[in-house]
Design a protein around this motif. Structure first.
Motif, PDB file in Angstrom:
ATOM      1  N   ILE A   1       0.881  -1.172   0.000  1.00 24.00           N
ATOM      2  CA  ILE A   1       0.000   0.000   0.000  1.00 24.00           C
ATOM      3  C   ILE A   1       0.914   1.215   0.000  1.00 24.00           C
ATOM      4  O   ILE A   1       1.626   1.459   0.985  1.00 24.00           O
ATOM      5  CB  ILE A   1      -0.894   0.019   1.272  1.00 24.00           C
ATOM      6  CG1 ILE A   1      -1.640  -1.317   1.445  1.00 24.00           C
ATOM      7  CG2 ILE A   1      -1.843   1.204   1.250  1.00 24.00           C
ATOM      8  CD1 ILE A   1      -2.703  -1.585   0.428  1.00 24.00           C
TER       9      ILE A   1
ATOM     10  N   ARG B   1       1.473   5.443  -0.973  1.00 23.90           N
ATOM     11  CA  ARG B   1       0.666   6.653  -1.150  1.00 23.90           C
ATOM     12  C   ARG B   1       0.971   7.389  -2.439  1.00 23.90           C
ATOM     13  O   ARG B   1       0.206   8.232  -2.870  1.00 23.90           O
ATOM     14  CB  ARG B   1       0.832   7.576   0.050  1.00 23.90           C
ATOM     15  CG  ARG B   1       2.230   8.138   0.180  1.00 23.90           C
ATOM     16  CD  ARG B   1       2.431   8.703   1.568  1.00 23.90           C
ATOM     17  NE  ARG B   1       3.766   9.261   1.659  1.00 23.90           N
ATOM     18  CZ  ARG B   1       4.016  10.557   1.838  1.00 23.90           C
ATOM     19  NH1 ARG B   1       3.036  11.415   1.948  1.00 23.90           N
ATOM     20  NH2 ARG B   1       5.254  10.978   1.911  1.00 23.90           N
TER      21      ARG B   1
ATOM     22  N   SER C   1       2.835   6.983  -6.626  1.00 27.06           N
ATOM     23  CA  SER C   1       2.667   6.027  -7.714  1.00 27.06           C
ATOM     24  C   SER C   1       3.959   5.266  -7.940  1.00 27.06           C
ATOM     25  O   SER C   1       4.969   5.498  -7.270  1.00 27.06           O
ATOM     26  CB  SER C   1       2.228   6.746  -8.992  1.00 27.06           C
ATOM     27  OG  SER C   1       3.297   7.507  -9.501  1.00 27.06           O
TER      28      SER C   1
ATOM     29  N   HIS D   1      -0.716  -1.647  -4.615  1.00 27.68           N
ATOM     30  CA  HIS D   1      -1.818  -0.688  -4.612  1.00 27.68           C
ATOM     31  C   HIS D   1      -1.221   0.699  -4.427  1.00 27.68           C
ATOM     32  O   HIS D   1      -0.786   1.051  -3.329  1.00 27.68           O
ATOM     33  CB  HIS D   1      -2.820  -1.021  -3.507  1.00 27.68           C
ATOM     34  CG  HIS D   1      -3.502  -2.326  -3.747  1.00 27.68           C
ATOM     35  ND1 HIS D   1      -4.759  -2.413  -4.290  1.00 27.68           N
ATOM     36  CD2 HIS D   1      -3.073  -3.604  -3.581  1.00 27.68           C
ATOM     37  CE1 HIS D   1      -5.083  -3.697  -4.425  1.00 27.68           C
ATOM     38  NE2 HIS D   1      -4.072  -4.426  -4.008  1.00 27.68           N
TER      39      HIS D   1
ATOM     40  N   THR E   1      -2.610   5.078  -2.392  1.00 27.25           N
ATOM     41  CA  THR E   1      -3.533   4.619  -1.352  1.00 27.25           C
ATOM     42  C   THR E   1      -2.877   4.817   0.012  1.00 27.25           C
ATOM     43  O   THR E   1      -1.684   4.527   0.159  1.00 27.25           O
ATOM     44  CB  THR E   1      -3.835   3.110  -1.549  1.00 27.25           C
ATOM     45  OG1 THR E   1      -4.264   2.917  -2.891  1.00 27.25           O
ATOM     46  CG2 THR E   1      -4.898   2.619  -0.606  1.00 27.25           C
TER      47      THR E   1
ATOM     48  N   CYS F   1      -9.034   2.656   3.999  1.00 25.67           N
ATOM     49  CA  CYS F   1      -8.047   3.361   3.175  1.00 25.67           C
ATOM     50  C   CYS F   1      -8.693   4.517   2.454  1.00 25.67           C
ATOM     51  O   CYS F   1      -9.920   4.615   2.347  1.00 25.67           O
ATOM     52  CB  CYS F   1      -7.445   2.419   2.138  1.00 25.67           C
ATOM     53  SG  CYS F   1      -6.481   1.100   2.852  1.00 25.67           S
TER      54      CYS F   1
ATOM     55  N   ARG G   1      -8.051   6.880  -1.229  1.00 28.13           N
ATOM     56  CA  ARG G   1      -7.301   7.016  -2.486  1.00 28.13           C
ATOM     57  C   ARG G   1      -6.664   8.400  -2.553  1.00 28.13           C
ATOM     58  O   ARG G   1      -7.210   9.368  -2.025  1.00 28.13           O
ATOM     59  CB  ARG G   1      -8.230   6.837  -3.677  1.00 28.13           C
ATOM     60  CG  ARG G   1      -8.862   5.470  -3.725  1.00 28.13           C
ATOM     61  CD  ARG G   1      -8.099   4.560  -4.641  1.00 28.13           C
ATOM     62  NE  ARG G   1      -8.823   3.309  -4.787  1.00 28.13           N
ATOM     63  CZ  ARG G   1      -8.265   2.121  -4.593  1.00 28.13           C
ATOM     64  NH1 ARG G   1      -7.000   2.013  -4.265  1.00 28.13           N
ATOM     65  NH2 ARG G   1      -8.976   1.027  -4.755  1.00 28.13           N
TER      66      ARG G   1
ATOM     67  N   SER H   1     -13.263   8.863  -1.270  1.00 27.44           N
ATOM     68  CA  SER H   1     -12.737   7.641  -1.893  1.00 27.44           C
ATOM     69  C   SER H   1     -12.438   6.547  -0.872  1.00 27.44           C
ATOM     70  O   SER H   1     -11.735   5.602  -1.169  1.00 27.44           O
ATOM     71  CB  SER H   1     -11.474   7.976  -2.685  1.00 27.44           C
ATOM     72  OG  SER H   1     -10.460   8.393  -1.787  1.00 27.44           O
ATOM     73  N   GLU H   2     -12.967   6.689   0.345  1.00 25.77           N
ATOM     74  CA  GLU H   2     -12.675   5.707   1.390  1.00 25.77           C
ATOM     75  C   GLU H   2     -13.176   4.319   0.982  1.00 25.77           C
ATOM     76  O   GLU H   2     -14.228   4.192   0.369  1.00 25.77           O
ATOM     77  CB  GLU H   2     -13.371   6.087   2.708  1.00 25.77           C
ATOM     78  CG  GLU H   2     -12.876   7.345   3.361  1.00 25.77           C
ATOM     79  CD  GLU H   2     -13.543   8.610   2.815  1.00 25.77           C
ATOM     80  OE1 GLU H   2     -14.345   8.513   1.859  1.00 25.77           O
ATOM     81  OE2 GLU H   2     -13.249   9.700   3.351  1.00 25.77           O
TER      82      GLU H   2
END
Lengths: 276, 501
Positions: free
Chosen positions: B345, B347, B349, B371, B374, B392, B394, B414-415
């Motif tokens: 995960i 945060r 890219s 992912h 996130t 989480c 986005r 976006s949770e």
């Protein structure tokens, strides 16, 4: 490797371990602990320092044989070595001249309370020592503690020492009877949390010496994190002493039990290997 | 910090002298440049993903001798090589590569060891793609650099198989006592350099095995412990003494050691204080710091529980928070311990991930799910206080921040919630405060790092030097070793001046 000077059973399941560790003996202060690993396959566990001899260069700990590590330690003999006996770790307890101090200990904490009581006494306090045992035959170090205490109280559940009540009742009785300025409690999580609850209404400062699971003991891993006053603390470097009224006990109980199933598995595997 | 783009005039002169040796000229003439540029890099042999993600044996198998020679032939032996300046410890890369081409593997290994005391480690864990190989002329010409890291690994593995590095020509002992705090990459490097200069070096290590992050952090499948054992044995042969389970700051302070006759000190105590995100539920059972998770598995060998006594949660659905090497090591460990799903995960890219490219690639092959964009906002526990899910949010990339990378910003609404039973927080470490706290007069920076003069690595206290993560706040093995080389040179000068005066 550090050499064992003495290992003896004090009472059933509770053992004393005295190890040659001159550097630690020179430096250690009340409230600090050592990290011990019994053999090359072992786990690192924290043990509170119960006594030391700066001249002979030895450090003494008292522990209860419960899991694999402590059972391994309980089988050590004088002259054996342990691969790890590292410390002194943690912040020393705050000792001051505060008036009357109630030092409460149970289980291994009966020994762990000893250097604290001694230091508080030396700092000029009136010291009341309260020890908690499940039965009279589990009491040890009575002479050592009585020599320090202005008053020595035993809380036992078998009635021999005059009562069948648990330790919080004794704490409440003492608080009702006289003005107490500081309480320090060392022992299992249950003992410490119940004492903290007993003293919460009075607001008397109650320090508890926490014993969460640790790995390195130097702040590196965070296994020992506890929530105190809403903040995450590492017991190994920020503690192990904290204000018992501010500790999140429910979280500590859960984290202490993190590996319960694994601990049983480990013990079974070890017993099968050692006692086939 | 040493300048990344230039090398010192004295080193440049040495490199040039090697370049102009007759055998090098002959070797250059033996094969035209065009021929050298033909064909790509010799691939690193590795174990099949579906096999290796179930155990802890090493992933990469190492080049064979023929492949190594073929790879070394790709090096153009530039008159002005860029690779050396790309190396924080300044290995004379063309010289060692050309020795490989000539088939003189032992001499090649000795050449590497002149500048790098842990070559088998660096050949495996350095981010070569952003260091030496980034500066390689062949990369600029063809897009694919010479596999310098693979060759470094090859020569050091050869050396180890042949019985280990040879200790020769040690100068007579000066009898001067040097204390090194921490047996990690920087401490071991300082110890090696100063022992070779004839000083009496003692390394004080808090844990029970030497290696620092190399032993507690980097997993067996990327850096086998046997390699570390060989490097430590080399240091012992040089006369370095190890004091294990000795916590400087607790067992004895720097001042205590000074009173014991130690004259100069190097603090390489590392970034041993894990950071957490301070989100709700982070203290639930099953949420680990990466330090704890990796220490249990690597140092304490929890992967072999109950033969070893230290347990670790296996995790069925494991989530690792972070995008660095430590995060990738953690998630690949979780997969090997049996996780059905093992997730990263992160945060930001993919392009912002600080992890080594090869590790990310290996992780993908092994079935790790990534992912991106996130962040976890909350962990949810069951009735026993054990983590069972995470909430989480986005993110999307906004304007660049201080690091030059685009800053992730939350996407409103976006949770989402994901089921997890193991979480490893791998978002970085802070410097370990034990020594700053117990060493009066030692100046510390804003983030808890020890302040140093980057030319010499000297701290605010006379005779006390520091390097690696305790000075940088979280970097790489090789940067720590570069600091160590700088410090060792300054410490040696100080000792020699002292004895003269």
């Amino acid at each position: 490797m550090p050499r064992v000077v003495r290992r003896e059973r004090l009472v059933p399941n509770i053992h004393l371990l005295e190890v040659e560790a001159p550097e630690i003996a020179r430096k250690c202060l009340p409230g600090q602990f050592v990290i011990v690993m019994p053999d090359a396959h072992g786990e690192r566990i924290p043990l509170t320092i119960a006594d030391w001899d700066r001249e002979r260069g030895t450090v003494t700990s008292v522990f209860m044989a419960v899991g694999t590590t402590t059972r391994k330690l309980a089988l050590l003999k004088a002259g054996d070595t342990v691969p790890i006996f590292a410390g002194p770790l943690g912040r020393p307890s705050e000792i001051g001249s505060v008036g009357t101090v109630l030092c409460a200990g149970g289980c291994f904490g009966i020994a762990a309370i000893h250097p604290l009581a001694r230091a508080f006494k030396a700092a000029g306090n009136r010291v009341v020592i309260l020890v908690d045992v499940k039965a009279d035959y589990l009491l040890y170090w009575r002479d050592k503690l009585e020599a320090i205490a202005d008053e020595f109280v035993v809380s036992s559940r078998d009635g021999l020492y005059g009562g069948t009540d648990f330790v919080p009742r004794h704490v409440r009785d003492i608080l009702a009877r006289e003005k107490v300025d500081r309480i320090v409690a060392v022992g299992c999580t249950y003992l410490m949390s119940s004492i903290a609850e007993a003293t919460r209404p009075s607001g008397v400062r109650t320090m508890v010496c926490l014993n969460p699971i640790m790995v390195d003991g130097t702040g590196m891993c965070g296994a020992c994190r506890v929530t105190v006053d809403g903040q995450t603390k590492f017991a190994c470097v920020d503690g192990p002493d904290f204000d018992g009224h501010l500790v999140d006990w429910a979280e500590l109980y859960a984290r202490r039990k993190s590996y319960f199933d694994d601990e049983v598995r480990s013990l079974c595997a070890w017993e099968e290997e050692r006692f086939p | 910090m040493s300048d990344q783009d230039t090398i010192s005039p004295s080193l440049a002169a040495q490199v040039l002298a090697e370049f102009e040796k007759d055998w090098r000229k002959e070797l250059r003439r033996s094969m035209p440049v065009k021929e050298r540029m033909k064909g790509g890099r010799r691939p690193m042999p590795q174990r099949a993903p579906g096999e290796r993600n179930k155990d802890f044996a090493e992933v990469n198998l190492g080049l064979g001798a023929e492949e190594a020679v073929a790879e070394a032939r790709r090096c153009l032996d530039c008159a002005k090589p860029g690779c050396i300046a790309g190396c924080p410890v300044r290995i004379d890369i063309p010289s060692f590569v050309k020795l490989v081409e000539k088939g003189e593997f032992a001499a090649a290994a000795a050449k590497v060891r002149e500048a790098n005391s842990l070559p088998a480690v660096c050949g495996r864990v350095c981010p070569q793609e952003s260091q030496c190989e980034e500066k390689c002329a062949l990369r600029k010409a063809t897009g694919v650099a010479v596999g310098i890291g693979n060759l470094e690994r090859f020569v050091s593995d050869y050396e180890r198989r042949e019985g280990g590095a040879v200790v020769s020509d040690l100068p007579p002992s000066t009898g001067r006592k040097v204390a090194v705090v921490g047996a990690g990459p920087s401490g071991m490097t300082v110890a090696g350099e100063l022992a070779r200069a004839g000083h009496r070096v003692t390394i004080f290590e808090a844990l029970h095995d030497a290696g620092g992050v190399l032993v507690y952090g980097i997993p067996e499948f990327r850096l086998p412990k046997s390699i570390l054992v060989a490097e430590i044995s080399y240091l012992r042969r040089l006369g370095v003494e190890f004091r294990m389970n000795f916590i400087v700051g607790k067992t004895a302070t720097i001042d205590d050691l000074r009173a014991d006759g130690y004259e100069v000190f190097f603090i390489g105590s590392g970034a041993g204080l894990p950071n957490f995100m301070k989100v709700p539920g982070e203290n639930l059972v099953g949420v680990y710091s990466a330090n704890e998770y990796l220490t249990r598995v690597n140092l304490m060998r929890a992967y072999d529980f109950p033969r070893y006594d230290t347990p670790v949660f296996p995790g069925r659905r494991a989530a690792v928070i972070g995008g660095g090497n430590v995060a990738i090591d953690s998630v690949r460990t979780a997969k090997r311990l049996g996780a059905e799903r093992a997730l990263i995960i992160y945060r930001r890219s993919r392009v912002e991930m600080p992890a080594r490219v090869e590790e990310v690639h290996h992780a993908e092959e092994e079935g790790i799910e990534f992912h991106f964009l996130t962040v976890p906002t909350r962990y949810i526990g069951d009735e026993h206080g054990r983590v069972k899910a995470m909430e989480c949010l986005r993110m999307e990339l906004g304007e660049p921040d201080a690091s030059g990378r685009r800053r992730p910003v939350p996407v409103p609404g976006s949770e989402f919630t994901a089921e997890v039973d193991l979480v490893v927080v791998a978002i970085g470490q802070s410097p370990n405060p034990l020594i700053p706290q117990t060493t009066p007069g030692l100046k510390v920076g804003k983030w808890g790092t020890i302040d140093v003069d980057w030319e010499t690595m000297a701290t605010s206290l006379p005779g006390v030097y520091a390097g690696g993560d305790i000075a940088r706040g979280g970097a790489t093995v090789i940067l720590a070793m570069g600091d160590a080389r700088t410090a060792a040179a300054a410490m040696d000068r100080r000792l020699k001046q002292g004895s003269a005066g």
